[in-house]
Design a protein around this motif. Structure first.
Motif, short mmCIF file in Angstrom:
data_model
loop_
_atom_site.label_atom_id
_atom_site.label_comp_id
_atom_site.label_asym_id
_atom_site.label_seq_id
_atom_site.Cartn_x
_atom_site.Cartn_y
_atom_site.Cartn_z
N ALA A 59 0.86 -1.18 0.00
CA ALA A 59 0.00 0.00 0.00
C ALA A 59 0.90 1.23 0.00
CB ALA A 59 -0.91 0.00 1.22
N PHE A 60 0.33 2.36 -0.40
CA PHE A 60 1.05 3.62 -0.48
C PHE A 60 0.39 4.60 0.47
CE2 PHE A 60 1.46 1.29 -4.37
CZ PHE A 60 2.79 1.45 -4.73
N ASP A 61 1.22 5.26 1.30
CA ASP A 61 0.71 6.24 2.27
C ASP A 61 1.31 7.60 1.97
OD1 ASP A 61 -0.45 4.06 3.68
OD2 ASP A 61 1.41 3.74 4.77
N TYR A 62 0.45 8.63 1.99
CA TYR A 62 0.92 9.99 1.74
C TYR A 62 0.00 10.96 2.44
CZ TYR A 62 2.64 14.06 -0.83
OH TYR A 62 3.18 15.28 -1.17
N LYS A 63 0.59 11.81 3.25
CA LYS A 63 -0.15 12.85 3.98
C LYS A 63 -1.36 12.28 4.72
CE LYS A 63 1.35 16.84 1.36
NZ LYS A 63 0.95 18.05 0.65
N GLY A 64 -1.15 11.17 5.41
CA GLY A 64 -2.20 10.59 6.23
C GLY A 64 -3.25 9.77 5.49
N LYS A 65 -3.11 9.63 4.19
CA LYS A 65 -4.06 8.84 3.40
C LYS A 65 -3.34 7.61 2.85
CE LYS A 65 -6.94 12.72 2.24
NZ LYS A 65 -7.65 13.44 1.22
N SER A 66 -4.11 6.54 2.66
CA SER A 66 -3.53 5.28 2.20
C SER A 66 -4.36 4.70 1.06
CB SER A 66 -3.49 4.29 3.36
OG SER A 66 -2.90 3.09 2.97
N THR A 67 -3.67 4.01 0.16
CA THR A 67 -4.38 3.31 -0.91
C THR A 67 -4.88 1.96 -0.38
OG1 THR A 67 -2.41 2.14 -1.68
CG2 THR A 67 -2.86 4.30 -2.66
N ASN A 68 -5.70 1.30 -1.14
CA ASN A 68 -6.07 -0.08 -0.84
C ASN A 68 -4.83 -0.96 -0.99
OD1 ASN A 68 -8.78 0.57 -0.49
ND2 ASN A 68 -9.25 0.23 -2.65
N LEU A 69 -4.86 -2.12 -0.36
CA LEU A 69 -3.76 -3.07 -0.50
C LEU A 69 -3.77 -3.65 -1.92
CD1 LEU A 69 -3.97 -4.96 2.89
CD2 LEU A 69 -2.13 -3.46 2.13
N LEU A 70 -2.59 -3.77 -2.50
CA LEU A 70 -2.43 -4.35 -3.83
C LEU A 70 -1.61 -5.62 -3.70
CD1 LEU A 70 -1.34 -1.03 -5.55
CD2 LEU A 70 -3.60 -2.07 -5.64
N SER A 71 -2.11 -6.72 -4.19
CA SER A 71 -1.42 -8.01 -4.10
C SER A 71 -0.16 -7.99 -4.95
CB SER A 71 -2.36 -9.12 -4.57
OG SER A 71 -1.64 -10.33 -4.72
N VAL A 72 0.95 -8.40 -4.37
CA VAL A 72 2.22 -8.46 -5.10
C VAL A 72 2.10 -9.43 -6.26
CG1 VAL A 72 4.65 -9.17 -4.93
CG2 VAL A 72 3.62 -7.73 -3.15
N ARG A 73 1.41 -10.53 -6.09
CA ARG A 73 1.23 -11.52 -7.16
C ARG A 73 0.53 -10.92 -8.38
NH1 ARG A 73 -0.40 -17.04 -3.93
NH2 ARG A 73 1.63 -17.28 -2.94
N GLU A 74 -0.38 -9.99 -8.15
CA GLU A 74 -1.12 -9.40 -9.25
C GLU A 74 -0.34 -8.31 -9.98
OE1 GLU A 74 -4.96 -8.12 -7.93
OE2 GLU A 74 -5.46 -10.08 -7.13
N ILE A 75 0.64 -7.70 -9.31
CA ILE A 75 1.36 -6.60 -9.94
C ILE A 75 2.77 -6.98 -10.39
CG2 ILE A 75 0.07 -4.80 -8.76
CD1 ILE A 75 2.39 -4.48 -6.83
#
Length: 87
Positions: free
Chosen positions: A70-86
């Motif tokens: 996941a990516f975090d920036y200024k207190g906000k986070s993305t959904n989890l992304l599966s390593v297998r899928e990317i």
């Protein structure tokens, strides 16, 4: 005296075996216009690895294939992304 010399190579072998199961994920983070890169975004894996984007938005993180990131920036986070899928 021989026991410490034997223990060190065994420890190194177990670390090398574990490292072979990991994958390096590399990428870049941009804003919604896809024109401006974003530095200092935290990239984290469910396995505990953490990396930050550099001054031009690039990152690389060593993770287990079963992890998600996941990516975090200024207190906000993305959904989890599966390593297998990317990868």
């Amino acid at each position: 005296m021989h026991r410490p010399l034997i223990a060190i190579p065994l420890l190194l072998l177990s670390v090398c075996a574990a490292a072979q199961q990991e994958v390096m994920i590399r990428g870049a983070v941009y804003d919604s216009s896809r024109l401006v890169s974003i530095p200092m975004v935290r990239v984290r894996s469910t396995g505990g690895a953490v990396a930050y984007t550099d001054s031009v938005g690039h990152y690389s993180i060593l993770v287990n294939p079963r992890d998600s990131i996941a990516f975090d920036y200024k207190g906000k986070s993305t959904n989890l992304l599966s390593v297998r899928e990317i990868s």
